[in-house]
Each structure stands twice: as structure tokens, then as C-alpha cells.
Design a protein around this motif. Structure first.
Motif, PDB file in Angstrom:
ATOM      1  N   ALA A  14      -7.933  32.536 -37.452  1.00 24.35           N
ATOM      2  CA  ALA A  14      -6.433  32.220 -36.678  1.00 24.35           C
ATOM      3  C   ALA A  14      -6.154  31.823 -37.867  1.00 24.35           C
ATOM      4  O   ALA A  14      -4.432  31.902 -37.281  1.00 24.35           O
ATOM      5  CB  ALA A  14      -6.964  30.908 -35.779  1.00 24.35           C
ATOM      6  N   LYS A  15      -6.859  30.355 -38.395  1.00 25.04           N
ATOM      7  CA  LYS A  15      -5.669  29.682 -39.524  1.00 25.04           C
ATOM      8  C   LYS A  15      -4.936  31.006 -40.479  1.00 25.04           C
ATOM      9  O   LYS A  15      -4.408  30.157 -41.867  1.00 25.04           O
ATOM     10  CB  LYS A  15      -6.586  28.375 -39.962  1.00 25.04           C
ATOM     11  N   LYS A  16      -5.287  31.507 -40.806  1.00 23.81           N
ATOM     12  CA  LYS A  16      -5.311  32.852 -41.970  1.00 23.81           C
ATOM     13  C   LYS A  16      -5.894  32.619 -43.322  1.00 23.81           C
ATOM     14  O   LYS A  16      -5.508  32.569 -44.464  1.00 23.81           O
ATOM     15  CB  LYS A  16      -4.498  33.284 -41.994  1.00 23.81           C
ATOM     16  N   GLU A  17      -7.013  31.326 -43.021  1.00 21.90           N
ATOM     17  CA  GLU A  17      -7.459  30.792 -44.376  1.00 21.90           C
ATOM     18  C   GLU A  17      -8.402  31.147 -45.634  1.00 21.90           C
ATOM     19  O   GLU A  17      -8.681  31.573 -46.710  1.00 21.90           O
ATOM     20  CB  GLU A  17      -8.066  29.968 -43.943  1.00 21.90           C
ATOM     21  N   ILE A  18      -9.049  31.859 -44.919  1.00 23.26           N
ATOM     22  CA  ILE A  18      -9.711  33.204 -46.047  1.00 23.26           C
ATOM     23  C   ILE A  18      -8.975  34.532 -46.559  1.00 23.26           C
ATOM     24  O   ILE A  18      -9.326  35.005 -47.651  1.00 23.26           O
ATOM     25  CB  ILE A  18     -10.937  33.793 -45.295  1.00 23.26           C
ATOM     26  N   TYR A  19      -8.385  35.103 -45.432  1.00 23.28           N
ATOM     27  CA  TYR A  19      -7.673  35.758 -45.745  1.00 23.28           C
ATOM     28  C   TYR A  19      -6.170  36.162 -45.115  1.00 23.28           C
ATOM     29  O   TYR A  19      -5.961  35.939 -44.527  1.00 23.28           O
ATOM     30  CB  TYR A  19      -7.888  37.453 -44.952  1.00 23.28           C
ATOM     31  N   LYS A  20      -5.267  35.478 -46.647  1.00 20.48           N
ATOM     32  CA  LYS A  20      -4.085  35.058 -46.635  1.00 20.48           C
ATOM     33  C   LYS A  20      -3.042  36.083 -46.589  1.00 20.48           C
ATOM     34  O   LYS A  20      -3.404  37.561 -45.975  1.00 20.48           O
ATOM     35  CB  LYS A  20      -3.394  34.616 -47.928  1.00 20.48           C
ATOM     36  N   ASN A  75      -4.156  19.929 -31.784  1.00 17.51           N
ATOM     37  CA  ASN A  75      -2.974  19.657 -33.009  1.00 17.51           C
ATOM     38  C   ASN A  75      -2.708  20.963 -33.115  1.00 17.51           C
ATOM     39  O   ASN A  75      -1.278  21.074 -33.015  1.00 17.51           O
ATOM     40  CB  ASN A  75      -3.421  19.511 -34.144  1.00 17.51           C
ATOM     41  N   ILE A  76      -3.078  22.278 -33.401  1.00 15.84           N
ATOM     42  CA  ILE A  76      -2.184  23.676 -33.209  1.00 15.84           C
ATOM     43  C   ILE A  76      -1.641  23.693 -32.979  1.00 15.84           C
ATOM     44  O   ILE A  76      -0.410  24.293 -32.541  1.00 15.84           O
ATOM     45  CB  ILE A  76      -3.415  25.299 -33.505  1.00 15.84           C
ATOM     46  N   VAL A  77      -1.898  23.865 -30.888  1.00 13.37           N
ATOM     47  CA  VAL A  77      -1.376  23.911 -30.273  1.00 13.37           C
ATOM     48  C   VAL A  77      -0.082  23.951 -29.321  1.00 13.37           C
ATOM     49  O   VAL A  77       0.974  23.732 -29.508  1.00 13.37           O
ATOM     50  CB  VAL A  77      -2.444  24.616 -28.854  1.00 13.37           C
ATOM     51  N   ALA A  78      -0.402  21.544 -29.680  1.00 13.01           N
ATOM     52  CA  ALA A  78       0.680  21.088 -29.423  1.00 13.01           C
ATOM     53  C   ALA A  78       1.954  21.582 -30.467  1.00 13.01           C
ATOM     54  O   ALA A  78       3.034  20.915 -30.562  1.00 13.01           O
ATOM     55  CB  ALA A  78       0.595  19.146 -30.000  1.00 13.01           C
ATOM     56  N   GLN A  79       1.722  21.769 -31.653  1.00 14.11           N
ATOM     57  CA  GLN A  79       2.693  21.977 -32.766  1.00 14.11           C
ATOM     58  C   GLN A  79       3.260  23.173 -32.518  1.00 14.11           C
ATOM     59  O   GLN A  79       3.896  24.242 -33.512  1.00 14.11           O
ATOM     60  CB  GLN A  79       2.356  22.201 -34.114  1.00 14.11           C
ATOM     61  N   GLY A  80       2.853  24.207 -30.810  1.00 22.10           N
ATOM     62  CA  GLY A  80       3.703  25.546 -31.048  1.00 22.10           C
ATOM     63  C   GLY A  80       3.017  26.794 -31.576  1.00 22.10           C
ATOM     64  O   GLY A  80       3.100  27.815 -31.645  1.00 22.10           O
ATOM     65  N   GLY A  81       1.486  26.181 -32.520  1.00 17.76           N
ATOM     66  CA  GLY A  81       0.905  27.744 -32.460  1.00 17.76           C
ATOM     67  C   GLY A  81       0.493  28.054 -31.366  1.00 17.76           C
ATOM     68  O   GLY A  81       0.112  27.728 -30.822  1.00 17.76           O
ATOM     69  N   LYS A  82      -0.528  29.095 -32.284  1.00 13.01           N
ATOM     70  CA  LYS A  82      -1.658  30.183 -31.283  1.00 13.01           C
ATOM     71  C   LYS A  82      -2.577  29.689 -31.062  1.00 13.01           C
ATOM     72  O   LYS A  82      -3.814  29.202 -32.225  1.00 13.01           O
ATOM     73  CB  LYS A  82      -1.989  31.647 -32.079  1.00 13.01           C
TER      74      LYS A  82
END
Length: 291
Positions: A285-291, A23-30
Motif C-alpha cells: 500500500a505504501k509502495k515501499e518495495i516497488y516504487k 496515521n495514514i488514513v488521518a493524513q488523507g491516505g488510502k
């Protein structure tokens, strides 16, 4: 007795991660990127890193492996750690332990950027975990918590004994089990604990992480207890082609008969350790721990 199947649970979580990555890659994410540094040719480390690379492929991660011989200097290793810290394409990385004796493992661990420390060994992540802040949690304890939750095992108010006090498993495991999510009453036991057998025999949940094959016997287990075997000691065997096999800390054959739940070795905690590393990398990768 119900077997806690780490392979099946890990497979389910991998499928969940793979879908999220898609889903991340499909939305243009890394594409998430996990790197590993491997020093020398320790058999266990070689196998573990090979599995990690395979796991990355399965969930759609990019993976990199940096190899060094046993004679690599501490300075060279620290320089590579700094390089990975500053590589924006690498979301998380690990330095596979153990390291050769001339290299300070603690110095290497502390040199890793806490925001990329997907093994959860850095003092910043350990400290955040202890006080209940978002953190990268050490993979084995995190995997055990996930196994317990996904098998519907009740922990609130239960007496839990953790055998072993290592910084990688025992200590963080005891903290996680005592926090509000799990709500267990925890005792940490070790080689100097008095009346260890009696202590274990009163535990509703027994987590063996002492690294001593066959240490936990049937007389140390309460009828109906949950037993989590973290041990993975390689012992010589004439029964396998490789000439060795993995042995747990628990004498499975005699203990299993008394348990409500038990993890096998292999196929219990091991696969969950690997999948927890993938979870941490995705969080990085989602920067969920360290914003």
C-alpha cells in the motif's frame, strides 16, 4: 527454556501496524486493501482465510474474499487474477493454496502481478529476496525471522539446520538465515539427507519444516539449542470438539527440556505467518518495495 510466544509477538506487531494505518488514513491516505481468492472448502484453508479477514479488521485494512467451487476452471481463475492485478483499489492479494489438481498452482502464482504478490511466492520476489533486493518475503520465513529478532536470539556465526526444502518455507528460510542480517551458517536437510540425526544434534538453531508430526525427538537436539517448529499438521483427536488438533514437527514435551528457546504448536510460528502477510500488504500500500 524460554517459550517463543508467537501470539504475543503478533499482537504487538498488529498494534504497530494498526497505528500506522490510523496515521495514514488521518493524513488523507488510502486504507490498505488485501484480497483473497479461496477455491473449494478445504478445512485448513477456510480457517486460515477466516483468520486473515479478522486480522484485517483488527489493523484497519479493507479485505475482500472471492470464492469459487472446486470445479472452477483454470481460465476463470486466471481471469480473476488479472482482474485483481488491474484493480487499483487492491494493494495486495493471495490465492489460497492448495488448489484443485486440475489447476496449475505455478501458473496461477506466476500470473499474479509481483507488485501485489504479498504471499511472496512469485519468482520475481523470490529472486529479489535471494540477491538481497527489497521484496515481498514469503510470510512464514519472514515471521520466523521476526520472532528470532524480537526475542533477542543470537544468530551470527551460529550453525543453523533447516529441515525441509519447500519453496514456501525451507528454501527461503535458508536464504534469509544466511544473509548478512542474520549471518548464520546454514545447512538444508531433507528426506534424503544422510546422518540427519547427527546433523540436527549439532545445530545451534534447528528449524523444522518437514510436515511430519513428531519427527524431531530429543536425541536430535543439542542442549541449549533454539528450536523453531513450523509444522502444523491436522491430526484426528478425541480431545477436541472439532475432532482434530494441530501437531508440530517437534515432540514438544521431550524437546523443550533441552532447549534455550522453543516455539509451541499452536501459538508459535502460525500467528507470525498471518501478521507477516499484513506487513507485506502495508508495504504494498505504501509502495515501499516497488516504487
Amino acid at each position: 527454556m524460554q517459550l517463543i510466544d508467537g501470539n504475543r509477538t503478533a499482537k504487538t506487531i498488529k498494534a504497530e501496524i494498526a497505528q500506522e494505518v490510523k496515521n495514514i488514513v488521518a493524513q488523507g491516505g488510502k486504507q490498505p486493501h488485501l484480497a483473497a481468492i479461496l477455491v473449494g472448502h478445504d478445512g485448513g484453508s477456510e480457517t486460515y482465510v477466516a483468520y486473515k479477514i479478522k486480522d484485517c479488521e483488527e489493523v484497519g485494512f479493507k479485505s475482500s474474499l472471492v470464492r469459487y467451487e472446486d470445479d472452477v476452471t483454470e481460465e476463470e481463475l486466471l481471469a480473476k487474477v488479472e482482474e485483481l492485478n488491474n484493480d487499483d483499489d487492491v494493494d495486495g492479494f493471495i490465492v489460497q493454496l492448495p488448489l484443485p489438481k486440475h489447476i496449475s498452482e505455478q501458473k496461477i502464482i506466476e500470473a499474479i502481478d509481483a507488485r501485489k504478490d504479498v504471499d511472496g511466492f512469485h519468482p520475481v520476489n523470490v529472486g529479489r529476496m535471494v540477491i538481497g533486493l527489497p521484496s515481498f518475503v514469503s510470510a512464514t520465513p519472514d515471521g520466523i525471522v521476526e520472532l528470532i529478532k524480537r526475542h533477542g536470539i543470537e544468530t551470527s556465526g551460529k550453525d543453523c539446520v533447516v529441515i525441509g526444502r519447500s519453496n514456501i518455507v525451507g528454501r527461503p528460510m535458508s536464504v534469509l538465515m544466511s544473509q548478512k542480517e542474520m549471518n548464520a551458517t546454514v545447512t538444508v536437510a531433507h528426506s534424503r539427507t544422510k546422518n540427519l540425526k547427527e546433523l540436527c544434534a549439532n545445530a545451534d538453531i534447528l528449524i523444522a519444516a518437514i510436515g511430519s508430526p513428531g519427527f524431531v525427538t530429543a536425541d536430535m537436539v543439542k542442549p541449549g539449542a533454539v528450536v523453531i517448529d513450523v509444522g502444523t499438521t491436522r491430526v484426528k483427536s478425541t480431545e477436541t470438539k472439532s475432532g482434530w488438533k494441530l501437531k508440530g514437527d517437534v515432540v514438544f514435551e521431550e524437546v523443550a527440556e533441552k532447549c534455550s528457546f522453543i516455539t509451541p504448536v499452536p501459538g508459535g510460528v502460525g500467528p507470525m505467518t498471518r501478521v507477516s502477510l499484513l506487513k507485506n500488504t502495508l508495504l504494498a500500500a505504501k509502495k515501499e518495495i516497488y516504487k
